[in-house]
Design a protein around this motif. Sequence first.
Motif, short mmCIF file in Angstrom:
data_model
loop_
_atom_site.label_atom_id
_atom_site.label_comp_id
_atom_site.label_asym_id
_atom_site.label_seq_id
_atom_site.Cartn_x
_atom_site.Cartn_y
_atom_site.Cartn_z
N GLY A 295 2.92 -16.08 43.28
CA GLY A 295 4.11 -15.25 43.47
C GLY A 295 4.84 -14.92 42.20
O GLY A 295 5.75 -14.09 42.21
N LEU A 296 4.51 -15.59 41.08
CA LEU A 296 5.23 -15.34 39.83
C LEU A 296 4.62 -14.13 39.12
O LEU A 296 3.40 -14.05 38.94
CB LEU A 296 5.13 -16.57 38.92
N GLY A 297 5.48 -13.21 38.75
CA GLY A 297 4.99 -12.01 38.08
C GLY A 297 5.72 -11.77 36.77
O GLY A 297 6.80 -12.32 36.51
N VAL A 298 5.11 -10.93 35.94
CA VAL A 298 5.70 -10.57 34.64
C VAL A 298 5.91 -9.07 34.62
O VAL A 298 4.97 -8.30 34.87
CB VAL A 298 4.79 -11.00 33.47
N GLY A 299 7.14 -8.69 34.32
CA GLY A 299 7.47 -7.28 34.24
C GLY A 299 6.99 -6.68 32.92
O GLY A 299 6.08 -7.20 32.25
N SER A 300 7.59 -5.59 32.50
CA SER A 300 7.21 -4.89 31.26
C SER A 300 7.80 -5.64 30.06
O SER A 300 9.02 -5.66 29.85
CB SER A 300 7.73 -3.45 31.30
N VAL A 301 6.90 -6.28 29.28
CA VAL A 301 7.33 -7.03 28.10
C VAL A 301 7.67 -6.03 26.98
O VAL A 301 6.94 -5.07 26.73
CB VAL A 301 6.23 -7.99 27.63
N THR A 302 8.76 -6.26 26.29
CA THR A 302 9.16 -5.42 25.16
C THR A 302 9.25 -6.28 23.89
O THR A 302 9.61 -7.44 23.95
CB THR A 302 10.51 -4.73 25.40
N THR A 303 8.92 -5.65 22.76
CA THR A 303 8.95 -6.36 21.48
C THR A 303 9.54 -5.46 20.41
O THR A 303 9.14 -4.29 20.28
CB THR A 303 7.54 -6.79 21.04
N LYS A 304 10.46 -6.00 19.66
CA LYS A 304 11.02 -5.30 18.50
C LYS A 304 10.66 -6.09 17.24
O LYS A 304 10.97 -7.28 17.12
CB LYS A 304 12.54 -5.19 18.63
N ILE A 305 9.98 -5.40 16.31
CA ILE A 305 9.53 -6.04 15.07
C ILE A 305 10.27 -5.43 13.90
O ILE A 305 10.36 -4.21 13.78
CB ILE A 305 8.01 -5.85 14.87
N THR A 306 10.80 -6.28 13.03
CA THR A 306 11.52 -5.79 11.85
C THR A 306 11.02 -6.51 10.61
O THR A 306 11.12 -7.75 10.50
CB THR A 306 13.04 -6.03 11.99
N PHE A 307 10.43 -5.74 9.66
CA PHE A 307 10.03 -6.28 8.36
C PHE A 307 11.13 -6.01 7.34
O PHE A 307 11.62 -4.87 7.24
CB PHE A 307 8.74 -5.62 7.86
#
Length: 571
Positions: A295-307
């Motif tokens: 029953g456990l689900g993962v929605g839309s993962v978002t990632t912000k990368i800053t160099f």
Amino acid sequence: MKAQTGAMAGRLRRLAPLAVFSVATMGLLTATSGTLAAWTDDEYVSAGAGVMVAGDCSTTTLFQTQSAARELSGSLGGEDLDTLAAVHGISLRNTAGAVFVDPATATRVDPVTFTSALEAGAFGSPLLSAAVGLNQPAGSTGAYTQWARAKASGQAGGAAGLVSDQSGAIDGTGTANGSASTPTAASVNLASFIPASQAAMTLDVGALASSSEVDACMLNNGWPALNPSPVVTRSYGIAGLRLNLSADSIKPLTTSVSGILDSTAGDLDALSSPTGSLATAIKAGVKGLVPDSSGLGVGSVTTKITFRPPDLTAARQLLGETLTDGVVTVDLANSRMSFDLSKLVPGPAGLNGRAPNTELVLDDAAVQDLTQRTSVLLQKWGDSLTGEVKKAVNATSVEVDTKVPLTLAGVPLAVVTLHNDATVEAFASGSPPAPVLSTEVLGTVGLNLLGSVTSALLDGTGEVVAGALQKGLFTAGGLLPMAEAAIRSAVVPVAAEAGTALAPLANALSLTVNVQPDQPGAPTGNAEAGRAGAGQYKVSALRVGAVGTAAELYFATASAGPVAFRPAGVG
């Protein structure tokens, strides 16, 4: 002839008389009156002892001696340099104490010693300025001096090049009179020797000098006589000999590499795109860490990368470096390449201390060696540059903020936020730092599942980010391999230009040191410096020639002799 040929002498030694006797000489000077005649500098004095005394090998004036020196001799561009008054040099003759010097403007050091600097007209001559590079003094007191001494007692000496006006001491190291640097005596445009050679290629001749001295007096039963095997000492010295190329390809190289460095920061920004390959890899990796619970689900993962911007200061400093392996030198700041020919000769002395008429021909093997050295030097520079770029990227800090929305049976459960902030090197260390984790709870059902989820994300996110950075920055197709390939490609034209410039010189450029025309193996030509009459002992520090042509240049030629005993009209 008894000849002593050595390495460059520090000073022209005072020539010692020989205690050898000749019955013939005594017969020539037999007294005809009851007076004692003792020869001094230019006369003899009488004393009542019933004999005539002709003096010894330091006081007699029964000889005619000659000496000469000239800085430059040869033929170039169809013009005979020996006819140019500006490079005529100095010649001296002493006949029984009467001294004759040419030019008359020579500076008198003592009654039998004169010097003459290379005339100012030589520096203004279009041929000499353009082809030989005699456009300025060598930069040290005593440079281009031509020195001559001729004694009526049977000794003569000449010296040319970097010479002390007073003593005739030569200095082939280029540090005469305290000068800390090695001046350039001439810069020969090789296109005037070898038409196929690039106009941008010159042969830079360092400070050089030569000296020749002869002592032809001997004593026979106390009487001066002409030594059939005079004592001859010849010396030379060359401070350096380099091929110098104005390399047009170096400027595009440094410009191209500068652009590669500029693009590194931009490429990092491109990697940080939320839709780029790096973000995609991190999102997929983090999502895969969430346990597969019922029953456990993962929605839309978002990632912000800053160099943060990389510090490429050390890499940029390499763009103005002077590269050298001791033989080849590449001056990136001034777009020049040089090749030290003295290092191609075996032994620590280089061009000095060589046997008379030692020739160095720049053959195919030597050209190939110089070209290969240039290529290796540039490749090592490229590797150093790539190394500095890698250091800068490794030291760059990167922030990665990832949000993982969780659902239970389709109902929002929580949003887990992961914050990574460390250097690229820290992620690549093998023990990447764990993220800072925070959880926003959105529901009340299934909270017992969050513990296992957050534990998995804390343990695995660092590895996920590290793997994504490794692929995006360091593996084939990544930022650093692409930069390395671009740098390697940029240096190729410079190495190719070196090979193209050197190729026409192979088996065409002839260099001879310690040139002595009266000794075996002397080069043949029409230059006055390359010819010696009977009893004339010459030495030139360097001859530059073009194989199969009449073009030749002699640098720093000194001459001593011939010496004659009791010339016509004397005694």
